[in-house]
Design a protein around this motif. Structure first.
Motif, PDB file in Angstrom:
ATOM      1  N   SER A  36       0.842  -1.199   0.000  1.00  0.00           N
ATOM      2  CA  SER A  36       0.000   0.000   0.000  1.00  0.00           C
ATOM      3  C   SER A  36       0.872   1.243   0.000  1.00  0.00           C
ATOM      4  O   SER A  36       1.935   1.266   0.631  1.00  0.00           O
ATOM      5  CB  SER A  36      -0.900   0.033   1.241  1.00  0.00           C
ATOM      6  OG  SER A  36      -1.605  -1.165   1.392  1.00  0.00           O
ATOM      7  N   PRO A  37       0.440   2.303  -0.671  1.00  0.00           N
ATOM      8  CA  PRO A  37       1.142   3.582  -0.552  1.00  0.00           C
ATOM      9  C   PRO A  37       1.074   4.066   0.889  1.00  0.00           C
ATOM     10  O   PRO A  37       0.050   3.911   1.559  1.00  0.00           O
ATOM     11  CB  PRO A  37       0.353   4.514  -1.487  1.00  0.00           C
ATOM     12  CG  PRO A  37      -0.435   3.617  -2.376  1.00  0.00           C
ATOM     13  CD  PRO A  37      -0.706   2.373  -1.591  1.00  0.00           C
ATOM     14  N   SER A  40      -1.778   6.246   1.984  1.00  0.00           N
ATOM     15  CA  SER A  40      -3.137   5.678   2.032  1.00  0.00           C
ATOM     16  C   SER A  40      -3.515   5.194   3.425  1.00  0.00           C
ATOM     17  O   SER A  40      -4.693   4.987   3.724  1.00  0.00           O
ATOM     18  CB  SER A  40      -3.250   4.511   1.051  1.00  0.00           C
ATOM     19  OG  SER A  40      -2.502   3.398   1.512  1.00  0.00           O
ATOM     20  N   LYS A  41      -2.517   4.951   4.280  1.00  0.00           N
ATOM     21  CA  LYS A  41      -2.728   4.468   5.649  1.00  0.00           C
ATOM     22  C   LYS A  41      -3.480   3.134   5.685  1.00  0.00           C
ATOM     23  O   LYS A  41      -4.246   2.858   6.608  1.00  0.00           O
ATOM     24  CB  LYS A  41      -3.468   5.515   6.481  1.00  0.00           C
ATOM     25  CG  LYS A  41      -2.702   6.811   6.647  1.00  0.00           C
ATOM     26  CD  LYS A  41      -3.475   7.803   7.498  1.00  0.00           C
ATOM     27  CE  LYS A  41      -2.689   9.101   7.649  1.00  0.00           C
ATOM     28  NZ  LYS A  41      -3.429  10.104   8.465  1.00  0.00           N
ATOM     29  N   ALA A  42      -3.275   2.322   4.668  1.00  0.00           N
ATOM     30  CA  ALA A  42      -3.895   1.000   4.620  1.00  0.00           C
ATOM     31  C   ALA A  42      -2.931  -0.035   5.180  1.00  0.00           C
ATOM     32  O   ALA A  42      -1.717   0.061   4.982  1.00  0.00           O
ATOM     33  CB  ALA A  42      -4.276   0.645   3.188  1.00  0.00           C
ATOM     34  N   SER A  45      -3.042  -4.064   0.948  1.00  0.00           N
ATOM     35  CA  SER A  45      -3.738  -3.766  -0.304  1.00  0.00           C
ATOM     36  C   SER A  45      -3.604  -4.938  -1.259  1.00  0.00           C
ATOM     37  O   SER A  45      -2.616  -5.675  -1.235  1.00  0.00           O
ATOM     38  CB  SER A  45      -3.158  -2.511  -0.966  1.00  0.00           C
ATOM     39  OG  SER A  45      -3.439  -1.373  -0.201  1.00  0.00           O
ATOM     40  N   HIS A  83      -8.035  -1.662  -6.965  1.00  0.00           N
ATOM     41  CA  HIS A  83      -7.219  -1.731  -5.753  1.00  0.00           C
ATOM     42  C   HIS A  83      -8.146  -1.799  -4.545  1.00  0.00           C
ATOM     43  O   HIS A  83      -9.008  -0.940  -4.372  1.00  0.00           O
ATOM     44  CB  HIS A  83      -6.326  -0.493  -5.628  1.00  0.00           C
ATOM     45  CG  HIS A  83      -5.374  -0.323  -6.761  1.00  0.00           C
ATOM     46  ND1 HIS A  83      -4.035  -0.650  -6.669  1.00  0.00           N
ATOM     47  CD2 HIS A  83      -5.565   0.139  -8.020  1.00  0.00           C
ATOM     48  CE1 HIS A  83      -3.447  -0.390  -7.833  1.00  0.00           C
ATOM     49  NE2 HIS A  83      -4.347   0.091  -8.656  1.00  0.00           N
ATOM     50  N   ARG A  85      -8.127  -1.696  -0.516  1.00  0.00           N
ATOM     51  CA  ARG A  85      -7.275  -1.318   0.612  1.00  0.00           C
ATOM     52  C   ARG A  85      -8.012  -1.540   1.926  1.00  0.00           C
ATOM     53  O   ARG A  85      -9.055  -0.950   2.157  1.00  0.00           O
ATOM     54  CB  ARG A  85      -6.847   0.145   0.478  1.00  0.00           C
ATOM     55  CG  ARG A  85      -5.965   0.407  -0.730  1.00  0.00           C
ATOM     56  CD  ARG A  85      -5.767   1.878  -0.985  1.00  0.00           C
ATOM     57  NE  ARG A  85      -4.903   2.095  -2.151  1.00  0.00           N
ATOM     58  CZ  ARG A  85      -4.711   3.286  -2.712  1.00  0.00           C
ATOM     59  NH1 ARG A  85      -5.325   4.354  -2.227  1.00  0.00           N
ATOM     60  NH2 ARG A  85      -3.924   3.393  -3.776  1.00  0.00           N
ATOM     61  N   ARG A  87      -8.265  -0.805   5.639  1.00  0.00           N
ATOM     62  CA  ARG A  87      -7.798   0.302   6.470  1.00  0.00           C
ATOM     63  C   ARG A  87      -7.436  -0.122   7.883  1.00  0.00           C
ATOM     64  O   ARG A  87      -6.753   0.611   8.602  1.00  0.00           O
ATOM     65  CB  ARG A  87      -8.883   1.384   6.542  1.00  0.00           C
ATOM     66  CG  ARG A  87      -9.294   1.944   5.201  1.00  0.00           C
ATOM     67  CD  ARG A  87      -8.213   2.792   4.586  1.00  0.00           C
ATOM     68  NE  ARG A  87      -8.647   3.395   3.329  1.00  0.00           N
ATOM     69  CZ  ARG A  87      -7.891   4.177   2.577  1.00  0.00           C
ATOM     70  NH1 ARG A  87      -6.659   4.457   2.952  1.00  0.00           N
ATOM     71  NH2 ARG A  87      -8.356   4.662   1.439  1.00  0.00           N
TER      72      ARG A  87
END
Length: 214
Positions: A36-37, A40-42, A45, A83, A85, A87
């Motif tokens: 995950s980027p 993104s705070k995931a 992903s 995508h 994600r 959280r």
């Protein structure tokens, strides 16, 4: 010349080894990274290809007129890379999410098993072991795994869409549905390989019968 002395066979065997190493690196990366980027705070992903989209357009279009009159014809597709994600770990370990993740792991393991079988086959060729029951079994099992790939991909995407819907994770403007089919190019390749494997096994059986008779 023996197969064990063939540079082509040796190089293919080395290539299979390299592919196997990269596969294990990929597997470790998928298991132990969030994919995950950071922004993104995931916590985790996943990317799924070929998901079918249902959407609407406000622009009035005449596809038939465009097809005959335009110099460059552009046809829209309703398939997309999606995508997903998660959280939080609470989402990640809910039953729909676990089922989807399990299906993804099964799909990856099927690919890994095919790579291992290819490696085993060419490894045996480097030892001049060609017409053996083991090689026939490798070819047959490899073909069956190839046939199973589209089926596993279909189930995985079905669970992917179900996970998104059940957990109410779809904050996009599109309705998602399964875009995969249980029959794909791997099915044809698998059936061809299966036919070859069965013929190979018959040849091995005849060879062993002749050798035992002599």
């Amino acid at each position: 010349m023996k197969l064990s002395e063939s540079k082509v066979i040796k190089n293919i065997n080395r290539l299979a080894t390299i592919v196997l190493v990269f596969y294990f690196i990929f597997l470790l990366q998928q298991f132990f990274t969030s994919s995950s980027p950071a922004i993104s705070k995931a916590v985790k992903s996943y990317e799924v290809y070929n998901v079918k989209l249902n959407y609407f357009t406000n622009k009035a279009e005449d596809p038939l007129k465009s097809w005959f009159n335009d110099t460059v014809v552009v046809q829209k597709t309703d398939r997309a890379l999606v995508h997903l994600r998660f959280r939080s770990y609470d989402q990640l370990f809910l039953l729909p999410a676990l089922l989807f993740q399990f299906s993804i792991v099964v799909y990856w393991l099927l690919i890994g098993a095919i790579i291992i079988l290819i490696k085993m086959f060419f490894q045996s060729l480097t030892k001049d072991k060609v017409f053996t029951i083991r090689n026939a079994s490798i070819i047959i099992w490899g073909s069956l795994l190839l046939i199973c790939l589209p089926i596993a991909r279909w189930f995985s995407q079905e669970l992917f869409v179900s996970c998104i819907n059940q957990l109410h994770l779809n904050d996009s403007k599109y309705a998602l549905s399964n875009g995969e089919g249980i029959i794909a190019s791997e099915t044809v390749m698998g059936l061809i390989t299966l036919a070859f494997g069965l013929a190979f096994k018959v040849g091995v059986d005849i060879k062993q019968e002749n050798e035992s008779f002599v």
